[in-house]
Design an enzyme around this catalytic site. Structure first.
Site, mmCIF file in Angstrom:
data_model
loop_
_atom_site.group_PDB
_atom_site.id
_atom_site.type_symbol
_atom_site.label_atom_id
_atom_site.label_comp_id
_atom_site.label_asym_id
_atom_site.label_seq_id
_atom_site.Cartn_x
_atom_site.Cartn_y
_atom_site.Cartn_z
ATOM 1 C CG ASP A 46 -1.803 1.208 1.312
ATOM 2 O OD1 ASP A 46 -2.976 1.090 0.916
ATOM 3 O OD2 ASP A 46 -1.342 2.275 1.767
ATOM 4 C CE1 TYR A 51 0.598 7.768 2.787
ATOM 5 C CE2 TYR A 51 1.012 5.582 1.895
ATOM 6 C CZ TYR A 51 0.234 6.443 2.643
ATOM 7 O OH TYR A 51 -0.910 5.972 3.262
ATOM 8 C CG HIS A 106 -4.466 9.668 0.588
ATOM 9 N ND1 HIS A 106 -3.131 9.946 0.494
ATOM 10 C CD2 HIS A 106 -4.601 8.954 1.737
ATOM 11 C CE1 HIS A 106 -2.489 9.432 1.527
ATOM 12 N NE2 HIS A 106 -3.357 8.825 2.299
ATOM 13 C CG LEU A 189 -0.509 -2.739 15.769
ATOM 14 C CD1 LEU A 189 0.921 -3.103 15.403
ATOM 15 C CD2 LEU A 189 -1.160 -3.854 16.580
#
Length: 306
Positions: A46, A51, A106, A189
């Site tokens: 991904d 980015y 996005h 997480l």
């Protein structure tokens, strides 16, 4: 049993765990890390225009031992200053590909006109430049608005997803599932990395003790239990193996899942809420206001373009 794949609403299959090249990797050469992820067992990669590392993702694809057909590549349209057509062509060039597996908007802020922009995304699929299309960071009101006119439904909605925001996103998950739209979750997480010491820790540790696994693996098992595709990352091969091993673990019990849900609904640690006053007892009210704002912003974008 390893992680498998999910069939999208257009018939294409998507691996249910992905290696993400965003987060701390933005603007950095990720060649070695993506190669390592592929060698460890990840086939879903991904990335995104924002980015600013699609070129090194492309280099990793070329260096990997896997055939193109064995990889699933996602990227995203991130900059409204560049058209959808220009952006997808640029991404394909950087990645060294002729076709993407999944192309996403996005975030809503990239939109100028929702309907016109989605038509351009649909054309990317119709022209064969990507197999599937979707969105990222979409709210429930915006998804409802999109489905009023979409000729091609989004196959995916990629959102931040963890135990402390599950309650906020439950209606969104139910709505998208009803329409055959798969949810991908990043930042899962967070209860460990960003909000340690919160109410979620206790039920997660209890499940980890029962199964003889790590809290990280319990959280990812919990994400799996919600039918959400995992997007995660690490520079450590050992951590990547830890993530992939979740595919072969026994499932959490219904009681363990419910305990994590209930703990997550209490919110992150009190100290974090004090530092971040937007997270208050009125979280649900704020979420409703945010949803309304998304629709208002869409209307303003539309008016601006008329």
């Amino acid at each position: 049993m390893a992680f498998g794949s999910v069939t999208l609403n257009d018939g294409n299959k998507m691996p249910t765990i992905a290696f993400g090249s965003g987060s701390k990797w933005k603007g950095h050469d990720v060649t070695d890390y993506v190669v390592q992820a592929i060698e460890t067992g990840f086939s879903h990669i991904d990335t995104a225009q924002a980015y600013q590392n699609q070129d090194s993702v492309g280099q990793a694809i070329r260096e990997s031992a896997l055939d193109r057909s064995d990889l699933f590549i996602t990227t995203k349209w991130s900059f409204k200053q560049k058209s959808v057509h220009e952006s997808v062509q640029e991404s394909l060039t950087f990645l060294g590909l002729k076709q993407l597996d999944l192309y996403l908007i996005h975030f809503p802020g990239v939109l100028t006109n929702l309907e016109q922009d989605w038509r351009e995304i649909e054309k990317v699929k119709e022209d064969g430049l990507t197999k599937s299309i979707g969105v990222s960071n979409w709210t429930l009101p915006l998804m409802q608005e999109l489905l009023k006119f979409a000729k091609i439904k989004p196959a995916v909605n990629q959102i931040r997803f963890h135990p402390y925001n599950y309650a906020e996103n439950k209606d969104l998950l139910e709505y998208t599932a009803k329409h055959g739209i798969v949810t991908e979750g990043y930042g899962s997480l967070s209860s460990i990395t960003s909000f340690p010491g919160g109410p979620v820790d206790e039920p997660v540790q209890a499940a980890a003790d029962r199964l003889g696994v790590t809290p990280t693996q319990v959280i990812l098992s919990w994400v799996k239990s919600k039918g959400v595709v995992i997007v995660t990352t690490s520079s450590s091969a050992e951590h990547l193996k830890e993530y992939l091993a979740v595919g072969g673990l026994p499932p959490l019990t219904a009681e363990e899942i419910a305990a994590i849900d209930e703990a997550g609904a209490k919110g992150p640690p009190a100290a974090w809420r004090v530092r971040n006053p937007l997270i208050t007892a009125a979280r649900s009210s704020l979420l409703a206001a945010a949803g309304a704002a998304a629709i208002i912003m869409w209307g303003l974008y539309t008016w601006h373009c008329q």
